[in-house]
Design an enzyme around this catalytic site. Structure first.
Site, short mmCIF file in Angstrom:
data_model
loop_
_atom_site.label_atom_id
_atom_site.label_comp_id
_atom_site.label_asym_id
_atom_site.label_seq_id
_atom_site.Cartn_x
_atom_site.Cartn_y
_atom_site.Cartn_z
CE LYS A 15 -3.73 -2.15 2.69
NZ LYS A 15 -4.59 -2.53 1.57
CB SER A 16 4.52 1.81 0.41
OG SER A 16 4.65 1.17 1.66
CE LYS A 65 10.31 -3.86 7.09
NZ LYS A 65 9.31 -3.59 8.13
CG ASN A 86 11.29 1.37 7.90
OD1 ASN A 86 12.15 2.19 8.18
ND2 ASN A 86 10.01 1.55 8.15
CG ASP A 101 8.99 -0.83 10.57
OD1 ASP A 101 8.20 -0.25 9.80
OD2 ASP A 101 9.74 -1.76 10.20
CB ALA A 127 11.98 -13.30 19.26
N GLY A 129 12.39 -10.02 13.08
CA GLY A 129 12.72 -8.65 12.72
C GLY A 129 11.65 -7.66 13.14
CE1 TYR A 216 0.18 -3.65 6.17
CE2 TYR A 216 -1.67 -4.08 4.72
CZ TYR A 216 -0.34 -3.79 4.90
OH TYR A 216 0.47 -3.63 3.81
N GLY A 238 -2.53 -3.43 12.38
CA GLY A 238 -1.38 -2.54 12.26
C GLY A 238 -1.44 -1.59 11.07
#
Ligand code: ATR
Length: 269
Positions: A15-16, A65, A86, A101, A127, A129, A216, A238
């Site tokens: 969606k970026s 990442k 990121n 983030d 636990a 990234g 999300y 999220g």
């Protein structure tokens, strides 16, 4: 016109581009933001080529990442603490790596959702990234306790030891959580992508407790359904974190932080 892109694999669902186009339009800025599918072994050569071509910045998403952090010539404190980047910002000779983030998560919790962190008992599940990227910013908000629990029980111990200079993180196992209650439980596992949830003991939420999934869309549904049934007073996915981390990246690139409310509402709509 300055050019930006998100690099990932897969990246088609991202969606970026839509978010950054909306930010740019809201501020009357002219920029180009695209999405490129890049295989892991192509990341290094691609970043060199993009630099030579004059690109202004990138967002990195799964699976880049961690590897991206090593390819940057410098990194912010947030990137060092997360061990992941990121957001890449162009320098004269390469890329500066940042990580927005955690800042995005904290902003979504406090400013958008009105969830308090200070003085609260907070539990992070997972636990990998994603978990690692949010721990230092959560610690900085002054929770009464910050615990981390994972399927593989060794990873929380390692992370707590690595972040010891920043503050106290309590390493737990899912099983040992039995009988404990948390004000905020954050799902930073990738289990939801397989329609699964971590195997947790029941009654994990304190009165008024909040459940937040860093994922999300469909991937957030299993945990949110479980949390509601377990007694969470509120649950959230999220999507707000996604928009807020994008706003933080935009600010680092363009020097101005866009308004996020309308963009988030548009995505939800
Ligand atoms: P990301 O970058 O999204 O964090 P990752 O580094 O691969 O991805 O980490 C995935 C996390 O989700 C890990 O904490 C993983 O637990 P393990 O360390 O035990 O593998 C967790 N995870 C994935 N699937 C899970 C499942 N079905 N149940 C519980 N935890 C799961």
């Amino acid at each position: 016109m300055d050019r930006y892109a998100v690099l990932g694999q897969p990246v088609g669902h991202s969606k970026s581009p839509r978010i950054h186009a909306a930010f740019a339009a809201s501020l009357d800025q002219k920029l180009l933001y695209e999405a490129y599918e890049i295989a892991p072994d192509e990341l290094g050569p691609s970043l060199s080529r993009f630099h030579a071509e004059g690109w202004a910045g990138f967002n990195l998403t799964v699976p880049h990442k961690l590897a991206g952090a090593a390819l940057c010539e410098s990194r912010s404190d947030a990137a060092e603490q997360a061990g992941a980047v990121n957001t890449l910002i162009r320098t004269t000779s390469g890329w500066h790596g940042d990580n927005t983030d955690g800042a995005g998560l904290v902003r979504d919790l406090i400013a958008n959702l009105g969830v308090e962190i200070r003085g609260k008992r907070v539990l992070v599940l997972g636990a990998g990234g994603a978990a690692r990227g949010i721990l230092a910013p959560l610690l900085a908000e002054g929770p009464a306790e910050l615990a981390i629990s994972n399927r593989n029980p060794w990873k929380p111990e390692e992370i707590a030891a690595a972040l010891k200079p920043l503050g106290n993180i309590v390493p737990r196992t899912h099983l040992s959580l039995k009988g404990d209650r948390y004000d905020l439980v954050l799902n930073a596992t990738s289990a939801g992508h397989a329609g699964a949830i971590p195997r947790l003991p029941p009654k994990l939420f304190a009165d008024g407790g909040v459940a937040y999934d860093l994922n999300y869309g469909q991937a957030a549904v299993p945990f949110m359904v479980w949390a509601k049934a377990d007694g969470a007073a509120r649950v959230s996915d999220g999507l707000g974190m996604l928009v807020e981390q994008a706003a933080e990246a935009f600010r680092r690139w363009r020097g101005v932080r866009p308004e996020t409310a309308a963009v988030l509402a548009g995505l939800r709509g």
